[in-house]
Design an enzyme around this catalytic site. Structure first.
Site, PDB file in Angstrom:
ATOM      1  N   GLN A   1       0.956  -1.160  -0.053  1.00 20.02           N
ATOM      2  CA  GLN A   1      -0.020   0.018   0.107  1.00 20.02           C
ATOM      3  C   GLN A   1       0.880   1.167  -0.101  1.00 20.02           C
ATOM      4  OE1 GLN A   1      -3.591  -0.452   0.463  1.00 20.02           O
ATOM      5  NE2 GLN A   1      -3.441   1.823  -0.430  1.00 20.02           N
ATOM      6  N   PHE A   2       1.324   1.709  -1.118  1.00 25.59           N
ATOM      7  CA  PHE A   2       2.156   2.730  -1.220  1.00 25.59           C
ATOM      8  C   PHE A   2       1.624   3.889  -0.580  1.00 25.59           C
ATOM      9  CE2 PHE A   2       0.554   2.968  -5.365  1.00 25.59           C
ATOM     10  CZ  PHE A   2       0.492   4.486  -5.820  1.00 25.59           C
ATOM     11  N   THR A   3       0.446   4.341  -0.944  1.00 25.05           N
ATOM     12  CA  THR A   3      -0.503   5.302  -0.646  1.00 25.05           C
ATOM     13  C   THR A   3      -0.489   5.858   0.817  1.00 25.05           C
ATOM     14  OG1 THR A   3      -2.650   4.133  -0.636  1.00 25.05           O
ATOM     15  CG2 THR A   3      -1.769   5.156  -2.770  1.00 25.05           C
TER      16      THR A   3
END
Length: 150
Positions: free
Chosen positions: A78-80
């Site tokens: 989940q890079f966000t």
């Protein structure tokens, strides 16, 4: 590293309509990796996750770990989680690690978590468009960041 841990009764991740991984009672873990994360961050985070006491004991008190209840884990990249929203309305993800850093650390986290738990954890697919479904139990949601250990 940053994680959002959700205590779930079930969770699944699908890609193009096909379920890649599904779990019952346990943790859905959204994992973000930043540029300066290392294996030390992985080790610290795995220890915290497996020992996190957020499951009910026999008296209904939140006092048991995922290990105590024989739970499962599903880890989704989940890079966000590294969104910067200070300037304007379109988030920036400049602090999120590039693939050559984040993929090996994500895979290492999943391997070490599986080793500690004594069972394979479910995974998403790094970089894929995933549909994540869950039933949050409680709800109980915990956020952790390896840069805030104290």
């Amino acid at each position: 590293m940053r994680v959002v841990i959700q205590r779930v009764t079930e969770a699944a991740v699908a890609i193009d309509g096909v379920t890649k991984s599904a779990i019952g009672k346990g943790f859905l873990i959204l994992l973000g990796v930043c540029e300066d994360d290392t294996e030390d961050d992985v080790d610290w985070l795995v220890r915290k996750v497996v020992n996190l006491r957020v499951f009910d004991d026999d008296q209904g008190v939140i006092n048991r770990s995922i290990m105590d209840v024989g739970g499962e884990a599903l880890v989704v990249s989940q890079f966000t989680l590294y969104a910067s929203y200070k300037k304007g309305n379109r988030p920036s993800w400049l602090r999120a690690a590039r693939h050559e850093i984040s993929v090996p650390l994500y895979e290492l986290f999943c391997k070490k978590l599986s080793d500690e738990m004594g069972k394979n954890c479910g995974t998403g697919e790094f970089g894929a468009n995933m549909q994540v479904s869950l039933i949050n139990d409680g709800p109980v949601t915990i956020c952790m960041d390896t840069k805030n250990k104290e």
